[in-house]
Design a protein around this motif. Structure first.
Motif, PDB file in Angstrom:
ATOM      1  N   SER A 101      15.585 -23.556   0.870  1.00 15.10           N
ATOM      2  CA  SER A 101      16.084 -22.278   1.363  1.00 15.10           C
ATOM      3  C   SER A 101      16.710 -22.489   2.733  1.00 15.10           C
ATOM      4  O   SER A 101      16.428 -23.471   3.423  1.00 15.10           O
ATOM      5  CB  SER A 101      14.957 -21.242   1.456  1.00 15.10           C
ATOM      6  OG  SER A 101      13.985 -21.649   2.400  1.00 15.10           O
ATOM      7  N   TYR A 167      16.906 -20.717  -2.754  1.00 17.65           N
ATOM      8  CA  TYR A 167      17.207 -19.480  -2.044  1.00 17.65           C
ATOM      9  C   TYR A 167      18.133 -19.867  -0.887  1.00 17.65           C
ATOM     10  O   TYR A 167      17.700 -19.998   0.255  1.00 17.65           O
ATOM     11  CB  TYR A 167      15.932 -18.813  -1.537  1.00 17.65           C
ATOM     12  CG  TYR A 167      15.026 -18.353  -2.654  1.00 17.65           C
ATOM     13  CD1 TYR A 167      15.278 -17.164  -3.329  1.00 17.65           C
ATOM     14  CD2 TYR A 167      13.935 -19.119  -3.055  1.00 17.65           C
ATOM     15  CE1 TYR A 167      14.467 -16.745  -4.370  1.00 17.65           C
ATOM     16  CE2 TYR A 167      13.117 -18.709  -4.098  1.00 17.65           C
ATOM     17  CZ  TYR A 167      13.383 -17.522  -4.746  1.00 17.65           C
ATOM     18  OH  TYR A 167      12.584 -17.112  -5.779  1.00 17.65           O
ATOM     19  N   ASN A 170      19.685 -17.578   3.846  1.00 20.41           N
ATOM     20  CA  ASN A 170      18.535 -17.144   4.634  1.00 20.41           C
ATOM     21  C   ASN A 170      19.013 -16.381   5.859  1.00 20.41           C
ATOM     22  O   ASN A 170      19.843 -16.870   6.622  1.00 20.41           O
ATOM     23  CB  ASN A 170      17.686 -18.336   5.066  1.00 20.41           C
ATOM     24  CG  ASN A 170      16.450 -17.903   5.838  1.00 20.41           C
ATOM     25  OD1 ASN A 170      16.432 -17.924   7.062  1.00 20.41           O
ATOM     26  ND2 ASN A 170      15.425 -17.495   5.116  1.00 20.41           N
ATOM     27  N   LYS A 214      18.868 -14.444  -4.780  1.00 19.99           N
ATOM     28  CA  LYS A 214      19.055 -15.742  -4.132  1.00 19.99           C
ATOM     29  C   LYS A 214      18.974 -15.647  -2.611  1.00 19.99           C
ATOM     30  O   LYS A 214      19.247 -16.614  -1.907  1.00 19.99           O
ATOM     31  CB  LYS A 214      20.406 -16.351  -4.523  1.00 19.99           C
ATOM     32  CG  LYS A 214      20.693 -16.380  -6.007  1.00 19.99           C
ATOM     33  CD  LYS A 214      19.539 -16.962  -6.813  1.00 19.99           C
ATOM     34  CE  LYS A 214      19.250 -18.410  -6.506  1.00 19.99           C
ATOM     35  NZ  LYS A 214      18.087 -18.918  -7.273  1.00 19.99           N
ATOM     36  N   SER A 216      16.867 -14.825   0.948  1.00 23.79           N
ATOM     37  CA  SER A 216      15.538 -14.763   1.557  1.00 23.79           C
ATOM     38  C   SER A 216      15.683 -14.486   3.047  1.00 23.79           C
ATOM     39  O   SER A 216      16.776 -14.569   3.610  1.00 23.79           O
ATOM     40  CB  SER A 216      14.777 -16.078   1.335  1.00 23.79           C
ATOM     41  OG  SER A 216      15.400 -17.140   2.041  1.00 23.79           O
ATOM     42  N   THR A 218      13.670 -14.933   7.054  1.00 25.85           N
ATOM     43  CA  THR A 218      12.634 -15.515   7.905  1.00 25.85           C
ATOM     44  C   THR A 218      12.347 -14.522   9.017  1.00 25.85           C
ATOM     45  O   THR A 218      13.267 -14.107   9.735  1.00 25.85           O
ATOM     46  CB  THR A 218      13.084 -16.848   8.520  1.00 25.85           C
ATOM     47  OG1 THR A 218      13.332 -17.784   7.472  1.00 25.85           O
ATOM     48  CG2 THR A 218      12.008 -17.411   9.441  1.00 25.85           C
ATOM     49  N   ARG A 236       9.908  -3.984   3.231  1.00 25.62           N
ATOM     50  CA  ARG A 236       9.990  -4.006   1.764  1.00 25.62           C
ATOM     51  C   ARG A 236      10.523  -2.679   1.229  1.00 25.62           C
ATOM     52  O   ARG A 236      11.315  -2.651   0.283  1.00 25.62           O
ATOM     53  CB  ARG A 236       8.617  -4.320   1.167  1.00 25.62           C
ATOM     54  CG  ARG A 236       8.180  -5.761   1.370  1.00 25.62           C
ATOM     55  CD  ARG A 236       7.041  -6.131   0.436  1.00 25.62           C
ATOM     56  NE  ARG A 236       5.832  -5.389   0.751  1.00 25.62           N
ATOM     57  CZ  ARG A 236       4.921  -5.788   1.632  1.00 25.62           C
ATOM     58  NH1 ARG A 236       5.098  -6.918   2.286  1.00 25.62           N
ATOM     59  NH2 ARG A 236       3.844  -5.072   1.861  1.00 25.62           N
ATOM     60  N   LYS A 258      12.046 -11.159  -0.393  1.00 28.43           N
ATOM     61  CA  LYS A 258      11.464 -12.504  -0.299  1.00 28.43           C
ATOM     62  C   LYS A 258      11.556 -12.964   1.150  1.00 28.43           C
ATOM     63  O   LYS A 258      12.655 -13.074   1.697  1.00 28.43           O
ATOM     64  CB  LYS A 258      12.216 -13.458  -1.229  1.00 28.43           C
ATOM     65  CG  LYS A 258      11.991 -13.143  -2.706  1.00 28.43           C
ATOM     66  CD  LYS A 258      12.974 -13.847  -3.594  1.00 28.43           C
ATOM     67  CE  LYS A 258      14.330 -13.179  -3.560  1.00 28.43           C
ATOM     68  NZ  LYS A 258      14.343 -11.808  -4.087  1.00 28.43           N
ATOM     69  N   PHE A 259      10.399 -13.217   1.763  1.00 27.99           N
ATOM     70  CA  PHE A 259      10.449 -13.604   3.170  1.00 27.99           C
ATOM     71  C   PHE A 259       9.354 -14.597   3.544  1.00 27.99           C
ATOM     72  O   PHE A 259       8.269 -14.617   2.977  1.00 27.99           O
ATOM     73  CB  PHE A 259      10.392 -12.377   4.085  1.00 27.99           C
ATOM     74  CG  PHE A 259       9.113 -11.581   4.047  1.00 27.99           C
ATOM     75  CD1 PHE A 259       8.105 -11.815   4.966  1.00 27.99           C
ATOM     76  CD2 PHE A 259       8.935 -10.568   3.109  1.00 27.99           C
ATOM     77  CE1 PHE A 259       6.940 -11.067   4.958  1.00 27.99           C
ATOM     78  CE2 PHE A 259       7.772  -9.810   3.087  1.00 27.99           C
ATOM     79  CZ  PHE A 259       6.768 -10.059   4.013  1.00 27.99           C
ATOM     80  N   HIS A 260       9.727 -15.427   4.503  1.00 25.11           N
ATOM     81  CA  HIS A 260       8.839 -16.406   5.124  1.00 25.11           C
ATOM     82  C   HIS A 260       8.574 -15.940   6.549  1.00 25.11           C
ATOM     83  O   HIS A 260       9.415 -15.273   7.158  1.00 25.11           O
ATOM     84  CB  HIS A 260       9.519 -17.781   5.130  1.00 25.11           C
ATOM     85  CG  HIS A 260       8.886 -18.780   6.046  1.00 25.11           C
ATOM     86  ND1 HIS A 260       7.774 -19.507   5.696  1.00 25.11           N
ATOM     87  CD2 HIS A 260       9.214 -19.175   7.309  1.00 25.11           C
ATOM     88  CE1 HIS A 260       7.444 -20.307   6.694  1.00 25.11           C
ATOM     89  NE2 HIS A 260       8.297 -20.130   7.685  1.00 25.11           N
ATOM     90  N   THR A 292       3.304 -11.559   3.612  1.00 27.98           N
ATOM     91  CA  THR A 292       4.252 -12.669   3.589  1.00 27.98           C
ATOM     92  C   THR A 292       4.016 -13.574   2.387  1.00 27.98           C
ATOM     93  O   THR A 292       2.889 -13.724   1.916  1.00 27.98           O
ATOM     94  CB  THR A 292       4.164 -13.503   4.882  1.00 27.98           C
ATOM     95  OG1 THR A 292       5.198 -14.487   4.873  1.00 27.98           O
ATOM     96  CG2 THR A 292       2.821 -14.205   5.006  1.00 27.98           C
ATOM     97  N   GLN A 293       5.103 -14.183   1.897  1.00 28.76           N
ATOM     98  CA  GLN A 293       4.975 -15.107   0.764  1.00 28.76           C
ATOM     99  C   GLN A 293       4.765 -16.552   1.211  1.00 28.76           C
ATOM    100  O   GLN A 293       4.271 -17.373   0.454  1.00 28.76           O
ATOM    101  CB  GLN A 293       6.226 -15.032  -0.119  1.00 28.76           C
ATOM    102  CG  GLN A 293       6.313 -13.762  -0.943  1.00 28.76           C
ATOM    103  CD  GLN A 293       7.350 -12.796  -0.399  1.00 28.76           C
ATOM    104  OE1 GLN A 293       8.443 -13.185  -0.025  1.00 28.76           O
ATOM    105  NE2 GLN A 293       7.008 -11.528  -0.352  1.00 28.76           N
TER     106      GLN A 293
END
Length: 501
Positions: A101, A167, A170, A214, A216, A218, A236, A258-260, A292-293
């Motif tokens: 990603s 992904y 970003n 696709k 994501s 951060t 979200r 989808k997030f880090h 968080t994922q």
């Protein structure tokens, strides 16, 4: 650090149970100049790893299978993605199996001289930086639009080439938060950037349900526990609502954010650095409670040096204790239903949407950057934060209260863990040797072809960047000809000339 030392650290972390890795580049790479640039002196390898050539990417990932290890490449070099794809070809890994990603990033929300020439051109026209965009000057808008188009081109290329586990796009709110702005801006500005990219792709006929999955993000995790938790919860909601109502998304995967999360580097303090372990743990807890994922915990010594092996291990163990011992990962959204949390979430939702709407009225994120609005907001936020610390309206333990004499901190290992400049100097000499011994004819042709591709807006610019990698062109050279292609000077610092004229 150097690419070789970074590779050793990554393999050590994997051996200790790490399942995902994050590669962060040093300051010269971030501003897209080479390690042998005069202005890079003293900064090479200090806050990350230099990525100057394709071989650097290959060295960093040596011995790490691209189809087995989840990787985030926070390396803002134009060589990162093409080098990674060429390494996949070398390893025999199909693009559909790549687990990576962040290999393409949209135009920066700020307008630093090094990436877009904003301050440089403002100075040339005698316009104070605080007034950029307010005097009718079109300093940045055309460049921002071209950068956004390039971002969309690359995203479309990767989607069309069935990079199913990747992904690639970003949007990095962590970097935004590190400038001192608040939780609302962190989310709203990054969503506004994503929505602008979606608009471009929608006009090309791309299906939003093929694009959105696709993408994501951060984000940062600061120490204000409830603010961070509701930030992630509200994000979200805002994401799903806008994807459904604004873009007509119907696939549940498109509506899922989808997030880090990285625990914030900005809250790591130089004074009494060991207590940063506690700060990072609370930030990590907020991220976990917020849903968080994936997570990365900052080293306690991040404010002093590149983290020691001890600090990196403590950060990893913090994550593992959180995941396996505390029980917070056993239930989704554990604070749902709390009056306090729900009311804060509702307020955060409204504030984020308000900022997104305001940016769209300006003409989108590119226009907001070009107007100088974003930079002015960053500067105001940082000044406000610093003033609060100095006036003790914001207490920072060990900094403006509960301090100890500085000499009592001298034995902390991090103070003795400095960059090995002998290794860095050898790295720089190797780079100079590469430039001397490569085929100058191949390098010249690859760079000239890339410049023409930028000037004409060729949608497959990634292919030209791959040819530059094969010809041993460098980050500074590739970034330089891309700057020339959009009408900016070759060297953002005004020191070097294009080497092949």
């Amino acid at each position: 650090s150097t690419p070789r030392l970074t590779n050793e650290r990554l393999k050590y972390l994997i051996s200790q149970g790490e399942t995902a890795i994050n590669v962060i580049c040093d300051q010269p790479t971030q501003i897209q100049i080479d390690s042998d640039h005069p202005w890079a002196e003293g900064s090479v390898g200090r806050a990350g790893v230099p990525v100057t050539t394709m071989q650097d990417v290959w060295t960093i990932m040596e011995g790490i299978r691209l189809d087995e290890t989840s990787t985030m490449l926070t390396a803002h070099s134009p060589l990162t993605l093409p080098s990674y794809l060429l390494l996949a070809d070398h390893q025999g890994v199909p693009y559909s199996e790549l687990r990576v990603s962040g290999v393409i990033t949209p135009p920066t929300v700020s307008a630093p001289v090094c990436l877009y020439g904003g301050r440089e051109r403002a100075d040339q026209q005698g316009i104070p930086w605080t007034e950029v965009g307010t005097q009718g000057g079109d300093l940045l808008s055309s460049v921002q639009q071209k950068r956004m188009k390039e971002f969309a081109d690359k995203l479309e290329f990767l989607i069309v080439n069935n990079c199913d586990k990747m992904y690639p796009a970003n949007f990095n709110g962590y970097i935004i938060r590190e400038t001192g702005v608040g939780a609302v801006e962190e989310i709203a500005w990054e969503f506004a950037r994503a929505f602008e990219a979606f608009d471009i792709l929608a006009k090309r006929g791309m299906d939003i349900d093929r694009v959105a999955p696709k993408v994501s993000f951060t984000f940062s995790a600061m120490i204000d526990l409830f603010e961070e938790i509701v930030k992630f919860r509200a994000a979200r909601r805002v994401w799903a609502r806008n994807l459904k109502e604004k873009f007509g998304a119907t696939d549940p995967r498109s509506l899922q954010l989808k997030f880090h999360v990285n625990t914030a580097g900005i809250m790591m303090e130089r004074q009494q650095p060991m207590i940063n372990i506690v700060r990072a743990a609370y930030g990590a807890l907020a991220a976990a409670l917020g849903g968080t994922q994936s997570l990365q915990v900052a080293g306690y010594d991040e404010a002093i040096a590149i983290p020691t092996e001890e600090a990196a291990t403590i950060g990893l163990r913090t994550q593992q204790i959180l995941a396996y011992e505390t029980g917070v990962a056993t239930v989704a959204d554990p604070l749902a239903g709390s009056y306090y949390v729900e009311s804060l979430t509702e307020k955060m939702d409204e504030e984020v949407q308000k900022v997104i709407d305001a940016i769209e009225k300006m003409g989108g994120m590119s226009a907001a950057v070009a107007s100088g609005y974003i930079d002015r907001e960053m500067e105001k936020a940082w000044l406000k934060y610093q003033q609060e610390v100095e006036d003790k309206k914001r207490i920072i333990v060990g900094v403006n209260e509960f301090t100890i004499p500085e000499e009592e901190e001298a034995d902390v290992e991090a103070y003795h863990h400095q960059v090995d400049f002998d290794l860095v100097n050898r790295y720089i000499e190797d780079l100079k040797e590469l430039k001397r011994t490569r085929s100058q004819t191949k390098a010249r042709k690859a760079l000239q072809d890339l410049r023409r591709a930028v000037e004409t807006g060729d949608p497959e610019i990634i292919c030209f960047e791959m040819e530059c990698c094969k010809a041993n062109c460098t980050t500074g050279e590739v970034a330089g000809v891309k700057r020339l292609g959009v009408g900016l000077p070759y060297d953002p610092m005004g020191v070097l000339e294009y080497p092949f004229d």
